[in-house]
Motif scaffolding. Structure first.
Motif, PDB file in Angstrom:
ATOM      1  N   LEU A  15       0.810  -1.216   0.000  1.00  0.00           N
ATOM      2  CA  LEU A  15       0.000   0.000   0.000  1.00  0.00           C
ATOM      3  C   LEU A  15       0.846   1.271   0.000  1.00  0.00           C
ATOM      4  N   ARG A  16       2.029   1.215   0.606  1.00  0.00           N
ATOM      5  CA  ARG A  16       2.812   2.437   0.796  1.00  0.00           C
ATOM      6  C   ARG A  16       4.118   2.477   0.020  1.00  0.00           C
ATOM      7  N   GLY A  17       4.582   1.354  -0.513  1.00  0.00           N
ATOM      8  CA  GLY A  17       5.851   1.362  -1.221  1.00  0.00           C
ATOM      9  C   GLY A  17       7.041   1.556  -0.323  1.00  0.00           C
ATOM     10  N   GLN A  18       6.940   1.065   0.913  1.00  0.00           N
ATOM     11  CA  GLN A  18       8.029   1.183   1.882  1.00  0.00           C
ATOM     12  C   GLN A  18       8.501  -0.188   2.327  1.00  0.00           C
ATOM     13  N   PHE A  19       9.811  -0.336   2.501  1.00  0.00           N
ATOM     14  CA  PHE A  19      10.318  -1.516   3.166  1.00  0.00           C
ATOM     15  C   PHE A  19       9.899  -1.473   4.639  1.00  0.00           C
ATOM     16  N   ALA A  20       9.857  -2.649   5.267  1.00  0.00           N
ATOM     17  CA  ALA A  20       9.299  -2.739   6.614  1.00  0.00           C
ATOM     18  C   ALA A  20      10.102  -1.952   7.636  1.00  0.00           C
ATOM     19  N   HIS A  21      11.417  -1.821   7.450  1.00  0.00           N
ATOM     20  CA  HIS A  21      12.183  -1.063   8.437  1.00  0.00           C
ATOM     21  C   HIS A  21      11.823   0.414   8.402  1.00  0.00           C
ATOM     22  N   ASN A  22      11.213   0.857   7.316  1.00  0.00           N
ATOM     23  CA  ASN A  22      10.780   2.253   7.234  1.00  0.00           C
ATOM     24  C   ASN A  22       9.312   2.442   7.581  1.00  0.00           C
ATOM     25  N   SER A  23       8.467   1.492   7.231  1.00  0.00           N
ATOM     26  CA  SER A  23       7.064   1.575   7.674  1.00  0.00           C
ATOM     27  C   SER A  23       6.959   1.251   9.151  1.00  0.00           C
ATOM     28  N   THR A  24       7.919   0.512   9.677  1.00  0.00           N
ATOM     29  CA  THR A  24       7.990  -0.009  11.055  1.00  0.00           C
ATOM     30  C   THR A  24       6.927  -1.069  11.329  1.00  0.00           C
ATOM     31  N   ALA A  33       2.668  11.855  -8.669  1.00  0.00           N
ATOM     32  CA  ALA A  33       3.939  11.743  -7.970  1.00  0.00           C
ATOM     33  C   ALA A  33       3.746  11.006  -6.655  1.00  0.00           C
ATOM     34  N   THR A  34       4.803  10.355  -6.180  1.00  0.00           N
ATOM     35  CA  THR A  34       4.764   9.677  -4.889  1.00  0.00           C
ATOM     36  C   THR A  34       5.518  10.510  -3.858  1.00  0.00           C
ATOM     37  N   PRO A  35       5.201  10.328  -2.569  1.00  0.00           N
ATOM     38  CA  PRO A  35       5.942  11.038  -1.523  1.00  0.00           C
ATOM     39  C   PRO A  35       7.424  10.684  -1.542  1.00  0.00           C
ATOM     40  N   ASP A  36       8.239  11.558  -0.994  1.00  0.00           N
ATOM     41  CA  ASP A  36       9.687  11.342  -0.984  1.00  0.00           C
ATOM     42  C   ASP A  36      10.087  10.097  -0.203  1.00  0.00           C
ATOM     43  N   TRP A  37       9.240   9.683   0.744  1.00  0.00           N
ATOM     44  CA  TRP A  37       9.611   8.554   1.590  1.00  0.00           C
ATOM     45  C   TRP A  37       9.393   7.189   0.920  1.00  0.00           C
ATOM     46  N   VAL A  38       8.810   7.156  -0.250  1.00  0.00           N
ATOM     47  CA  VAL A  38       8.587   5.888  -0.940  1.00  0.00           C
ATOM     48  C   VAL A  38       9.926   5.272  -1.335  1.00  0.00           C
ATOM     49  N   GLY A  91       8.189  -2.710 -22.264  1.00  0.00           N
ATOM     50  CA  GLY A  91       9.185  -3.516 -22.953  1.00  0.00           C
ATOM     51  C   GLY A  91      10.574  -2.946 -22.897  1.00  0.00           C
ATOM     52  N   GLN A  92      10.835  -2.034 -21.957  1.00  0.00           N
ATOM     53  CA  GLN A  92      12.147  -1.392 -21.840  1.00  0.00           C
ATOM     54  C   GLN A  92      12.865  -1.877 -20.585  1.00  0.00           C
ATOM     55  N   THR A  93      14.171  -1.893 -20.644  1.00  0.00           N
ATOM     56  CA  THR A  93      14.977  -2.238 -19.477  1.00  0.00           C
ATOM     57  C   THR A  93      15.748  -0.996 -19.047  1.00  0.00           C
ATOM     58  N   PRO A  94      15.521  -0.510 -17.827  1.00  0.00           N
ATOM     59  CA  PRO A  94      16.233   0.686 -17.370  1.00  0.00           C
ATOM     60  C   PRO A  94      17.749   0.484 -17.384  1.00  0.00           C
ATOM     61  N   ALA A  95      18.456   1.564 -17.642  1.00  0.00           N
ATOM     62  CA  ALA A  95      19.920   1.487 -17.666  1.00  0.00           C
ATOM     63  C   ALA A  95      20.475   1.120 -16.298  1.00  0.00           C
ATOM     64  N   GLN A  96      19.793   1.555 -15.241  1.00  0.00           N
ATOM     65  CA  GLN A  96      20.199   1.212 -13.879  1.00  0.00           C
ATOM     66  C   GLN A  96      19.005   0.618 -13.149  1.00  0.00           C
ATOM     67  N   TRP A  97      19.254  -0.409 -12.367  1.00  0.00           N
ATOM     68  CA  TRP A  97      18.181  -1.059 -11.619  1.00  0.00           C
ATOM     69  C   TRP A  97      18.785  -1.706 -10.385  1.00  0.00           C
ATOM     70  N   ARG A  98      17.951  -1.967  -9.402  1.00  0.00           N
ATOM     71  CA  ARG A  98      18.450  -2.521  -8.144  1.00  0.00           C
ATOM     72  C   ARG A  98      19.190  -3.834  -8.363  1.00  0.00           C
ATOM     73  N   THR A 156      18.572   3.318   5.421  1.00  0.00           N
ATOM     74  CA  THR A 156      18.245   4.352   4.449  1.00  0.00           C
ATOM     75  C   THR A 156      16.808   4.211   3.969  1.00  0.00           C
ATOM     76  N   SER A 157      16.361   5.228   3.253  1.00  0.00           N
ATOM     77  CA  SER A 157      15.004   5.227   2.706  1.00  0.00           C
ATOM     78  C   SER A 157      14.976   6.081   1.450  1.00  0.00           C
ATOM     79  N   GLY A 158      13.874   5.973   0.711  1.00  0.00           N
ATOM     80  CA  GLY A 158      13.650   6.830  -0.437  1.00  0.00           C
ATOM     81  C   GLY A 158      14.739   6.759  -1.482  1.00  0.00           C
ATOM     82  N   GLU A 159      15.098   7.900  -2.025  1.00  0.00           N
ATOM     83  CA  GLU A 159      16.080   7.961  -3.097  1.00  0.00           C
ATOM     84  C   GLU A 159      17.440   7.443  -2.649  1.00  0.00           C
ATOM     85  N   ALA A 160      17.822   7.714  -1.397  1.00  0.00           N
ATOM     86  CA  ALA A 160      19.109   7.216  -0.904  1.00  0.00           C
ATOM     87  C   ALA A 160      19.137   5.692  -0.908  1.00  0.00           C
ATOM     88  N   LEU A 161      18.026   5.070  -0.559  1.00  0.00           N
ATOM     89  CA  LEU A 161      17.961   3.613  -0.574  1.00  0.00           C
ATOM     90  C   LEU A 161      18.032   3.096  -2.008  1.00  0.00           C
TER      91      LEU A 161
END
Length: 488
Positions: free
Chosen positions: A71-80, A359-364, A375-382, A475-480
Motif C-alpha cells: 500500500l505504501r511502497g516502503q520496506f518494513a524497516h521504514n514503515s515499522t 507523484a509519490t511522496p519522498d519517503w517511498v 518492454g524497456q529495461t532501465p539502464a540502472q536497476w536494483r 536508508t530510505s527513499g532515493e538514498a535507498l
C-alpha cells in the motif's frame, strides 16, 4: 485531480483525449510461485498475454508487513510494520501510526480514480478502529472482512461501504466467489455510472491460505496430487543450517501425508481464484475496458511445504517463502515476455502511481515498473532486495474473529529469530540472524539452497555483503534506491 482539469480543458478545445488506464490488482494470500504456475487461467489470460516477472520478491514473508509495503511502497524497516500484531504490526499498529493517511489508495483517489478494496485488508482489522465499519482514507468503495471466519471461506461478515453484512455456509456464500462478484459489479458500475473516471480495484483473496477451503464444486478436484519433492524436500543433511533449524528431525510419513493433504486443498482452493481471474477479464472485455486496463496478479508472500524439513508455513529467508508470482497484462505490455530484473512488492505502489500519472511522496522506497511494462529495461536497476523478519512467538493459538489462523509451522516448536538479509541479482542469498549466525547461498549453482557457504566464503565477499546490508537497513527513499545499485 490534475487529469480532470486537463480533460475539461481538452474538451473545451475540441481535442481528443484518453482517460488514464484502469488498474486491477489481484493479490492472493500465501501463494508460492510453483503453485501459481499450475493456474491455467492466470497463465492463459495474464502471463501469456502479458509480462511475467521471474525474480519478484517480498521484503518480509508475512501477511501484514507485506500488505503495508504494497500500500505504501516502503520496506518494513521504514514503515515499522514488522508483524501481524500490535504494537509493531497488524492493523492496530498500522492504524495507531497513522500510516493509512497516505497510501496508493489516497494518491489515486486524489488523482480522480474510483478506488475499491474487495476482500482481505490488514490482519486484525478492524480491532481498535473507531467502529467495526471503519473505512480507511482513500477508498471510494469498501468490502473488507470485519468478523467471523473469512479464512475458512464461510460464516464471515463484510464491511460493505459502512454496513456489516453477514454471510453463512451455503455455496453462494463462498468468499472467493463473493469477492469475484463484487469485483465484477464494481467494474460494471464504474463504467456505466462514471464513464469518464478510471478505476482501481484492489482484489484480495484469502485463498490459498490455510485451511484452504475449496469451493464446494471443487471439493473432489485434483485427486491424488502431492506436494512437489525437490531435492530440498525433507533435506538429508541439515548440519549447515542455523541453530533454530539444524536439529529438526526428518519429516515422518504422517507429517508428509499432512503436507500432501494441505497441498491438495491449497490447489483446490486456487481453482476458484482462477475462475475469478477469468471473470474479471471477461467483465473488462464486455465493458470495453480490457484494452485500457492493467491487470496485475501476485501474492503477499510465498510458502514452503516440506523443504528443509519444514512443515507448511512461511517467514523463512528461503526462496520458497520470498519469491512470489507476479505477472501483468495491459496497454502496451509485451505479450509473452519475461523480466529477469529483481523486483519486489515495494514496487507496486509507485508503479500504480506512475500509471495514474501522480507523484509519490519522498519517503517511498520502491521503483516504478512502468519501463518493463513498455518492454524497456532501465539502464540502472536494483542489484539487491532487502529481506527482514521479526520473531513470532510460538506456539500460537487460533485467534478470535477475522485474525489470521496459525499455520502448522507457527505452532511447531520452531522459532525463527530476527534476521535481515539480501537477495542479490548475482545469485546470492545472505542472511544475518540476531543470534550471530549467518547463511549464504549461491543460488546459481545451488537453487535449492542445500549448502550454506558462509563458513567457507571469502572474507572480502562477506564484508561486502554485510556492509551493503547495513547501508540498506538505515536508508530510505532515493538514498535507498541509490544504495541498491551496487555494494559500498
Amino acid at each position: 485531480m490534475a487529469w480532470l482539469w486537463l480533460c475539461v480543458l481538452v474538451s473545451l478545445t475540441g481535442a481528443a483525449w484518453a482517460k488514464p488506464a484502469n488498474i486491477v490488482f489481484i493479490l492472493t494470500d500465501d501463494l508460492d510461485s510453483a503453485a501459481a504456475a499450475k493456474m491455467t487461467q492466470v497463465k492463459a489470460l495474464i502471463t501469456k498475454t502479458g509480462t511475467a516477472f521471474r525474480h519478484h520478491y517480498v521484503n518480509v514473508s508475512l501477511c501484514c508487513p507485506s500488505r503495508v509495503t504494497t500500500l505504501r511502497g516502503q520496506f518494513a524497516h521504514n514503515s515499522t510494520i514488522m508483524s501481524n500484531d500490535a504494537p509493531d504490526g497488524g492493523f492496530e499498529g498500522t492504524y495507531a501510526k497513522g500510516l493509512e493517511a497516505s497510501t496508493v489508495a489516497t494518491w489515486l483517489q486524489d488523482a480522480g480514480y474510483r478506488t475499491a478494496l474487495i476482500g482481505k485488508y490488514l490482519n486484525g482489522y478492524p480491532d481498535t478502529a473507531p467502529s467495526p465499519n471503519y473505512i480507511p482514507p482513500g477508498w471510494t468503495e469498501w468490502y473488507a472482512a470485519n468478523g467471523g471466519n473469512p479464512y475458512a471461506e464461510f460464516n464471515y461478515s463484510l464491511n460493505e461501504n459502512g454496513n456489516t453484512v453477514t454471510y453463512g455456509n451455503t455455496a453462494a456464500d463462498y468468499l472467493t466467489d463473493v469477492i469475484a462478484a463484487k469485483t465484477n459489479d464494481f467494474i460494471r458500475r464504474s463504467v456505466e455510472q462514471h464513464p469518464d473516471q478510471p478505476f482501481f480495484a484492489y482484489v484480495a483473496t484469502y485463498a490459498p491460505h490455510l485451511p484452504a477451503t475449496p469451493a464446494p464444486r471443487h471439493a473432489t478436484a485434483l485427486p491424488g496430487i502431492m506436494a512437489p519433492r525437490p531435492s530440498s524436500f525433507n533435506e538429508a543433511d541439515m548440519s549447515d543450517k542455523p541453530g533454530w533449524l539444524r536439529n529438526t528431525p526428518l519429516l515422518t510419513e504422517t507429517q508428509i501425508a499432512d503436507i500432501d493433504a494441505k497441498y491438495r486443498k491449497r490447489r483446490q482452493s486456487l481453482l476458484a481464484v482462477d475462475e475469478l481471474v477469468k471473470g474479471v477479464i471477461d467483465t473488462l472485455q464486455a465493458t470495453g475496458q480490457l484494452a485500457n486496463t492493467y491487470v496485475f496478479f501476485a501474492s503477499d508472500n510465498g510458502f514452503h511445504q516440506g523443504q528443509h524439513r519444514l512443515p507448511s508455513g512461511k517467514m523463512t529467508a528461503y526462496e520458497e517463502d520470498l519469491l512470489v508470482p507476479m505477472s501483468v497484462r495491459g496497454p502496451g505490455v509485451p505479450a509473452g515476455a519475461t523480466v529477469d530484473a529483481f523486483t519486489a512488492n515495494v514496487d507496486y505502489a509507485p508503479t500504480f502511481a506512475d500509471i495514474a500519472g501522480v507523484a509519490t511522496p519522498d519517503w517511498v522506497d520502491g521503483r516504478s515498473l512502468q519501463p518493463f511494462l513498455r518492454g524497456q529495461t532501465p539502464a540502472q536497476w536494483r542489484q539487491a532486495v532487502l529481506l527482514a523478519h521479526r520473531q513470532v512467538a510460538a506456539p500460537l493459538k487460533a485467534p478470535p474473529g477475522p485474525r489470521e489462523p496459525p499455520d502448522p509451522f507457527d505452532t511447531a516448536d520452531l522459532v525463527i529469530g530476527d534476521y535481515t538479509g539480501l537477495r542479490t541479482a548475482d545469485g546470492r542469498t545472505y542472511v544475518e540472524y540476531a543470534t550471530g549466525e549467518f547463511e549464504l547461498y549461491n543460488n546459481l549453482v545451488d537453487p535449492r539452497q542445500l549448502r550454506n557457504r558462509y563458513a567457507s566464503a571469502p572474507t572480502k565477499l562477506k564484508t561486502r555483503l554485510a556492509s551493503w546490508l547495513a547501508v540498506l537497513n538505515k536508508t530510505s527513499g532515493e538514498a535507498l534506491r541509490q544504495a541498491e545499485l551496487h555494494a559500498p
